[in-house]
Design an enzyme around this catalytic site. Structure first.
Site, short mmCIF file in Angstrom:
data_model
loop_
_atom_site.label_atom_id
_atom_site.label_comp_id
_atom_site.label_asym_id
_atom_site.label_seq_id
_atom_site.Cartn_x
_atom_site.Cartn_y
_atom_site.Cartn_z
N GLU A 67 0.80 -1.23 0.00
CA GLU A 67 0.00 0.00 0.00
C GLU A 67 0.83 1.29 0.00
O GLU A 67 0.33 2.35 0.36
CB GLU A 67 -0.95 0.01 1.21
N HIS A 91 -1.05 5.78 7.77
CA HIS A 91 -2.17 4.92 7.36
C HIS A 91 -2.35 3.84 8.42
O HIS A 91 -1.38 3.17 8.79
CB HIS A 91 -1.91 4.28 6.01
N HIS A 94 -5.39 1.04 10.66
CA HIS A 94 -6.69 0.38 10.77
C HIS A 94 -7.16 0.53 12.21
O HIS A 94 -7.69 -0.40 12.80
CB HIS A 94 -6.57 -1.10 10.40
N HIS A 104 -11.93 -0.55 6.07
CA HIS A 104 -10.47 -0.72 6.04
C HIS A 104 -9.79 0.07 7.16
O HIS A 104 -9.15 -0.51 8.01
CB HIS A 104 -10.00 -0.28 4.64
ZN LIG Z 1 -4.37 -0.71 5.08
#
Ligand SMILES: [Zn+2]
Length: 266
Positions: A99, A118, A120, A190
């Site tokens: 990613e 980034h 979760h 996500h």
């Molecule tokens: Zn992710």
């Protein structure tokens, strides 16, 4: 995972070093990136997944991101340099994050952004999937959340059979488009991505976005919620977020102390 589909891909990938190396990044920037990884783990924003990057200090068209590994274990030797297209400069055969396109495309879209987180993180995900409910600034530490964080719907850019991961530049660009006028974007089913003008600011925002989400869930169970106005959000960003150095210094000290104890024991 979905091995029968054409778009199946591993979440840790090997890339060849296709980009030319330029000036080396500043050593203290690498140190700051390493400690950001540790802090985000210590504060419960990332677990074995999630990642944080910083724009290269001498090459604004490059960024730095750890190789594919749990953030809590990152060392300076694990930091890899990438172009905005996600091509590695010095991966040297090591696996990298699939990613990474999140980071490159946001740096391309937003020249003011210097760091990207980034994750979760746990309280955010429910707010990414409920129709008609948006993450909103609920307290003074999280003015940057604003009056309704956008939600990235991957089906619009990638169809209805993806693994929800930002696995190429096309999906990265579609996500980056959501950052116009916003510093946090939720990703349906996500997690979220948060940006800042420095690593301390991006880390602060990732930590307080998660707390804001938790408070929002708790408050809405109790009754009707009063959120920050746009003006309150703006003033809080200026006055409260201006104090980012205070939590940052504390988190750095804690992260170092914790890991030096571990080193002594082993
Ligand atoms: Zn992710």
């Amino acid at each position: 995972m979905c091995p029968d589909h054409d778009h199946a891909h591993p979440i840790a990938v090997n890339v060849s070093d296709s980009a030319e190396p330029g000036p080396a990044p500043a050593a203290n920037l690498i140190e700051e990136l390493v400690i950001s990884n540790h802090i985000l783990f210590d504060q419960g924003v990332v677990d074995a997944f999630g990642h944080v990057s910083v724009r290269h200090n001498a090459r604004p068209d490059h960024f730095l991101l750890a190789r594919n590994m749990a953030p809590g274990r990152v060392t300076p030797a694990d930091v890899v340099e990438f172009t905005l297209d996600g091509e590695a400069v010095n991966a040297g055969g090591r696996k990298v994050y699939l990613e990474r396109f999140i980071h490159g495309e946001i740096y391309r879209k937003r020249p003011d952004v210097m760091a990207v987180v980034h994750s979760h993180s746990h309280a955010i995900v429910p707010l990414s999937v409920v129709k008609g409910v948006r993450l909103q600034a609920i307290f003074h530490m999280a003015g940057f959340v604003g009056q309704g964080a956008p939600v990235f719907e991957i089906r619009e850019a990638g169809g209805d059979a993806t693994d929800l991961l930002i696995s190429n530049n096309h999906l990265g660009r579609a996500l980056a488009d959501k950052f116009v006028g916003h510093d946090i974007v939720l990703m349906r089913g996500h997690g979220s991505t948060v940006v800042g003008s420095s690593l301390p600011q991006a880390v602060y925002r990732a930590v307080y976005a998660e707390i804001n989400a938790r408070y929002q869930l708790q408050a809405s169970l109790l009754g009707e919620v009063t959120y920050l106005t746009e003006g309150e959000s703006r003033t809080c960003i200026q006055n409260v977020e201006g104090q980012v150095q205070r939590p940052w210094d504390l988190w750095v000290e804690q992260a170092r102390a914790k890991r030096s104890v571990q080193h002594t024991k082993s």
